[in-house]
Design a protein around this motif. Structure first.
Motif, PDB file in Angstrom:
ATOM      1  N   LYS A  38      12.283 -17.467  30.034  1.00 41.41           N
ATOM      2  CA  LYS A  38      13.653 -17.869  29.715  1.00 41.41           C
ATOM      3  C   LYS A  38      13.803 -18.113  28.218  1.00 41.41           C
ATOM      4  O   LYS A  38      14.674 -18.874  27.787  1.00 41.41           O
ATOM      5  N   GLY A  39      12.942 -17.494  27.434  1.00 40.57           N
ATOM      6  CA  GLY A  39      12.921 -17.733  25.995  1.00 40.57           C
ATOM      7  C   GLY A  39      13.988 -16.948  25.235  1.00 40.57           C
ATOM      8  O   GLY A  39      14.757 -16.176  25.821  1.00 40.57           O
ATOM      9  N   HIS A  40      13.967 -17.142  23.878  1.00 37.56           N
ATOM     10  CA  HIS A  40      14.966 -16.489  23.023  1.00 37.56           C
ATOM     11  C   HIS A  40      14.964 -14.973  23.150  1.00 37.56           C
ATOM     12  O   HIS A  40      16.026 -14.341  23.179  1.00 37.56           O
ATOM     13  N   ILE A  41      13.770 -14.385  23.213  1.00 33.72           N
ATOM     14  CA  ILE A  41      13.723 -12.919  23.237  1.00 33.72           C
ATOM     15  C   ILE A  41      14.289 -12.382  24.556  1.00 33.72           C
ATOM     16  O   ILE A  41      15.054 -11.402  24.572  1.00 33.72           O
ATOM     17  N   ALA A  42      13.929 -13.106  25.662  1.00 36.69           N
ATOM     18  CA  ALA A  42      14.513 -12.700  26.956  1.00 36.69           C
ATOM     19  C   ALA A  42      16.041 -12.814  26.890  1.00 36.69           C
ATOM     20  O   ALA A  42      16.779 -11.967  27.424  1.00 36.69           O
ATOM     21  N   GLY A  43      16.544 -13.843  26.172  1.00 39.64           N
ATOM     22  CA  GLY A  43      17.985 -14.043  26.001  1.00 39.64           C
ATOM     23  C   GLY A  43      18.625 -12.894  25.246  1.00 39.64           C
ATOM     24  O   GLY A  43      19.693 -12.398  25.615  1.00 39.64           O
ATOM     25  N   LEU A  44      17.913 -12.423  24.188  1.00 39.81           N
ATOM     26  CA  LEU A  44      18.423 -11.288  23.409  1.00 39.81           C
ATOM     27  C   LEU A  44      18.561 -10.063  24.299  1.00 39.81           C
ATOM     28  O   LEU A  44      19.545  -9.324  24.223  1.00 39.81           O
ATOM     29  N   MET A  45      17.563  -9.890  25.154  1.00 38.46           N
ATOM     30  CA  MET A  45      17.574  -8.737  26.075  1.00 38.46           C
ATOM     31  C   MET A  45      18.838  -8.752  26.942  1.00 38.46           C
ATOM     32  O   MET A  45      19.409  -7.702  27.244  1.00 38.46           O
ATOM     33  N   GLN A  46      19.221  -9.976  27.322  1.00 36.72           N
ATOM     34  CA  GLN A  46      20.399 -10.065  28.201  1.00 36.72           C
ATOM     35  C   GLN A  46      21.668  -9.611  27.493  1.00 36.72           C
ATOM     36  O   GLN A  46      22.623  -9.165  28.118  1.00 36.72           O
ATOM     37  N   HIS A  47      21.693  -9.788  26.125  1.00 39.82           N
ATOM     38  CA  HIS A  47      22.868  -9.358  25.366  1.00 39.82           C
ATOM     39  C   HIS A  47      22.846  -7.881  25.002  1.00 39.82           C
ATOM     40  O   HIS A  47      23.744  -7.402  24.322  1.00 39.82           O
ATOM     41  N   LEU A  48      21.785  -7.201  25.464  1.00 45.34           N
ATOM     42  CA  LEU A  48      21.610  -5.799  25.095  1.00 45.34           C
ATOM     43  C   LEU A  48      22.808  -4.944  25.538  1.00 45.34           C
ATOM     44  O   LEU A  48      23.251  -4.042  24.821  1.00 45.34           O
ATOM     45  N   ARG A  49      23.295  -5.312  26.740  1.00 48.20           N
ATOM     46  CA  ARG A  49      24.387  -4.473  27.274  1.00 48.20           C
ATOM     47  C   ARG A  49      25.636  -4.510  26.394  1.00 48.20           C
ATOM     48  O   ARG A  49      26.426  -3.584  26.384  1.00 48.20           O
ATOM     49  N   ASP A  50      25.809  -5.635  25.574  1.00 50.27           N
ATOM     50  CA  ASP A  50      26.980  -5.709  24.684  1.00 50.27           C
ATOM     51  C   ASP A  50      26.798  -4.919  23.390  1.00 50.27           C
ATOM     52  O   ASP A  50      27.743  -4.740  22.632  1.00 50.27           O
ATOM     53  N   ALA A  51      25.541  -4.484  23.142  1.00 53.89           N
ATOM     54  CA  ALA A  51      25.270  -3.842  21.844  1.00 53.89           C
ATOM     55  C   ALA A  51      25.911  -2.467  21.778  1.00 53.89           C
ATOM     56  O   ALA A  51      25.992  -1.776  22.794  1.00 53.89           O
ATOM     57  N   ALA A  52      26.342  -2.077  20.533  1.00 49.95           N
ATOM     58  CA  ALA A  52      26.987  -0.777  20.352  1.00 49.95           C
ATOM     59  C   ALA A  52      25.965   0.326  20.577  1.00 49.95           C
ATOM     60  O   ALA A  52      26.179   1.253  21.350  1.00 49.95           O
ATOM     61  N   ASP A  53      24.795   0.211  19.893  1.00 48.37           N
ATOM     62  CA  ASP A  53      23.738   1.210  20.087  1.00 48.37           C
ATOM     63  C   ASP A  53      22.591   0.538  20.841  1.00 48.37           C
ATOM     64  O   ASP A  53      21.744  -0.145  20.248  1.00 48.37           O
ATOM     65  N   LYS A  54      22.608   0.724  22.167  1.00 46.97           N
ATOM     66  CA  LYS A  54      21.646   0.018  23.021  1.00 46.97           C
ATOM     67  C   LYS A  54      20.210   0.372  22.664  1.00 46.97           C
ATOM     68  O   LYS A  54      19.326  -0.469  22.628  1.00 46.97           O
ATOM     69  N   LYS A  55      19.974   1.680  22.391  1.00 46.08           N
ATOM     70  CA  LYS A  55      18.608   2.136  22.139  1.00 46.08           C
ATOM     71  C   LYS A  55      18.039   1.440  20.890  1.00 46.08           C
ATOM     72  O   LYS A  55      16.962   0.852  20.903  1.00 46.08           O
ATOM     73  N   GLU A  56      18.868   1.500  19.830  1.00 47.47           N
ATOM     74  CA  GLU A  56      18.392   0.913  18.570  1.00 47.47           C
ATOM     75  C   GLU A  56      18.191  -0.593  18.706  1.00 47.47           C
ATOM     76  O   GLU A  56      17.184  -1.148  18.247  1.00 47.47           O
ATOM     77  N   ALA A  57      19.131  -1.236  19.404  1.00 49.31           N
ATOM     78  CA  ALA A  57      19.021  -2.691  19.586  1.00 49.31           C
ATOM     79  C   ALA A  57      17.763  -3.026  20.393  1.00 49.31           C
ATOM     80  O   ALA A  57      17.013  -3.962  20.054  1.00 49.31           O
TER      81      ALA A  57
END
Ligand code: FA5
Length: 342
Positions: A38-57
Motif C-alpha cells: 500500500k506504499g507510494h509506488i503502488a499508489g502511483l500505479m493506481q493513477h496510471l490509468r489517468d496518465a496521458a501516455d500510459k506506457k511512458e508513465a
C-alpha cells in the motif's frame, strides 16, 4: 499533477527521508512506505490509468521503483559499515609500546631435553624414530629375550589392556621393529613415553620418558658404546660429569651395564632425588644379545651392536635442577614455564 511531477516529488521525499534514517528499523519503515503493497509506488500505479501516455508513465514508475530499491539497499549497506567502524573504534586498541603480559607459552622441559639429545645423536649419524605407546607382549618382552613367565618381567610392573596389549614399559619395545625395518648396519634412537605401575617418589614416576638407542654394524664393541654415552653426556651437560659403569642384568643385552651419573642436585652427597646414594641410575646399556639380533633378522655372524635406554626424565631433572620428578607431570604452569629453549 502530471505523473512526472509526482515521481519527482516522491524522489525528493525519499531522498530526504533516507538522510534521516539512522537505523535498520527506520529503513525498513521507509521500504514499506515506498515499496510496500500500500506504499507510494503502488499508489502511483493506481493513477496510471489517468496518465496521458500510459506506457511512458509506467516505465517512469518502474525506473523510480528500481532506484528506490537500490537507494534503500545502499543506505542499509552504509549503515552496516558505519556500525562496524564504530565497533572497531570502540574496541580495545593494541598498543605495541605496552609491556607484554608475562604469560608466554613454553616447551615442556622433557621436550627440550629430548630435542637436545636428538640433535646430538643426529650429528653422529643416528636417525630418530617414533614408536607406539600401546604395544604387544612380543614387542615389549618376547622379542627381547624375555619369554612368558620369565622372572625379568617382574622388574617392570606392567599395565595390561583388556585386549592383551600393554602400555610400553620400556622404549626397548621398538628394537625388534626397527631392526626389521632397516636391517644392518643401523644407527637409530627412539624416544618415547613409558608406563609402569610404580609407587612414585622423588625419582620415580608411573609415566616417564626414555630414549632408546641402537647401533648395529660390523665390529661394534663396548668401547663404541662408552664413546657414544660419554659424548652425549658431555654435550648435554656442557661439562665433565662423573659417571660409573657397573654390571647390570637385562635379558636383551650381554654383557649389560648400569650407567650412573653423579647426582647433580646434591653434588654426590646424597638427597631424596638420588635416594641418598649420590648416584642416579641414568642409562642402562649393553651389547645386544644375539637372540635379540636374530629375532630382528640380523646376521649375528657378521654384525654386533649396542643398545642403551637413557632415562630422559631423569636426565631432564639433572639438567634443569628439578628435585622432584613429579613436578614434570604436575601441570603446574608456574613451574614449567620457567624452561625456555634459549
Ligand atoms: C630399561 O627400561 C631397559 N629397557 C634399558 C636398556 C635398554 C637396557 C637397552 C639395556 C639396553 P630400566 O628399567 O632400568 O631399564 O630403565 C631405564 C632407565 O629409565 C632408568 O635408568 C631410569 O633412568 C629410567 N626409569 C626407569 N623407571 C623409571 C621411573 N619409574 N621413573 C622415572 N624414570 C625411570
Amino acid at each position: 499533477m502530471m505523473m512526472e511531477e509526482k515521481i519527482a516529488e516522491m524522489r525528493a521525499k525519499l531522498e530526504e527521508a533516507l538522510k534521516g534514517a539512522e537505523s535498520e528499523t527506520s529503513l525498513e519503515g521507509l521500504r514499506v512506505e515506498f515499496l510496500g503493497k500500500k506504499g507510494h509506488i503502488a499508489g502511483l500505479m493506481q493513477h496510471l490509468r489517468d496518465a496521458a501516455d500510459k506506457k511512458e508513465a509506467g516505465q517512469a514508475i518502474n525506473r523510480f521503483k528500481a532506484d528506490a530499491e537500490e537507494a534503500i539497499a545502499k543506505a542499509a549497506e552504509a549503515l552496516k559499515e558505519a556500525a562496524l567502524k564504530a565497533q572497531i573504534r570502540s574496541a580495545k586498541k593494541y598498543n605495541p609500546t605496552l609491556a607484554a603480559e608475562k604469560q608466554f607459552g613454553s616447551y615442556h622441559p622433557i621436550t627440550l631435553a629430548t630435542r637436545e639429545v636428538e640433535d646430538i645423536f643426529r650429528s653422529m649419524g643416528f636417525t630418530v624414530e617414533d614408536y607406539a605407546e600401546v604395544v604387544d607382549d612380543y614387542e615389549c618382552f618376547e622379542a627381547l629375550n624375555i619369554p612368558k613367565h620369565h622372572p625379568a618381567r617382574d622388574m617392570q610392573d606392567t599395565y595390561y589392556l583388556e585386549n592383551g596389549q600393554l602400555l610400553k614399559t620400556q622404549t626397548s619395545a621398538a628394537q625388534n621393529a626397527i631392526m626389521k625395518k632397516y636391517g644392518a648396519p643401523l644407527r637409530a634412537i627412539f624416544p618415547g613415553r613409558c608406563f609402569r605401575n610404580e609407587s612414585t617418589d622423588a625419582c620415580h614416576e608411573n609415566t616417564f620418558f626414555q630414549m632408546e638407542g641402537m647401533m648395529i654394524d660390523e665390529n661394534i664393541s663396548i668401547s663404541n658404546l662408552i664413546y657414544f654415552m660419554k659424548t652425549m653426556l658431555s654435550e648435554v651437560f656442557q661439562r665433565d660429569i662423573k659417571v660409573r659403569l657397573r654390571p647390570g642384568f637385562f635379558p636383551f643385552v650381554e654383557p649389560g651395564f648400569e650407567l650412573d651419573i653423579n647426582c647433580l642436585i646434591c653434588g654426590g652427597e646424597g638427597c631424596p632425588s638420588c635416594k641418598n646414594s649420590g648416584w642416579l641410575e641414568l642409562c642402562p646399556c649393553g651389547m645386544i644379545h644375539p637372540n635379540v639380533l636374530r629375532e630382528g633378522g640380523i646376521d649375528t655372524e657378521k654384525y654386533t651392536g649396542f643398545a642403551f635406554g637413557l632415562g630422559l626424565t631423569r636426565l631432564a631433572m639433572m639438567k634443569y635442577g628439578v628435585k622432584d620428578i613429579r613436578d614434570f607431570n604436575s601441570g603446574d604452569l608456574k613451574a614449567l614455564s620457567q624452561f625456555r629453549s634459549n
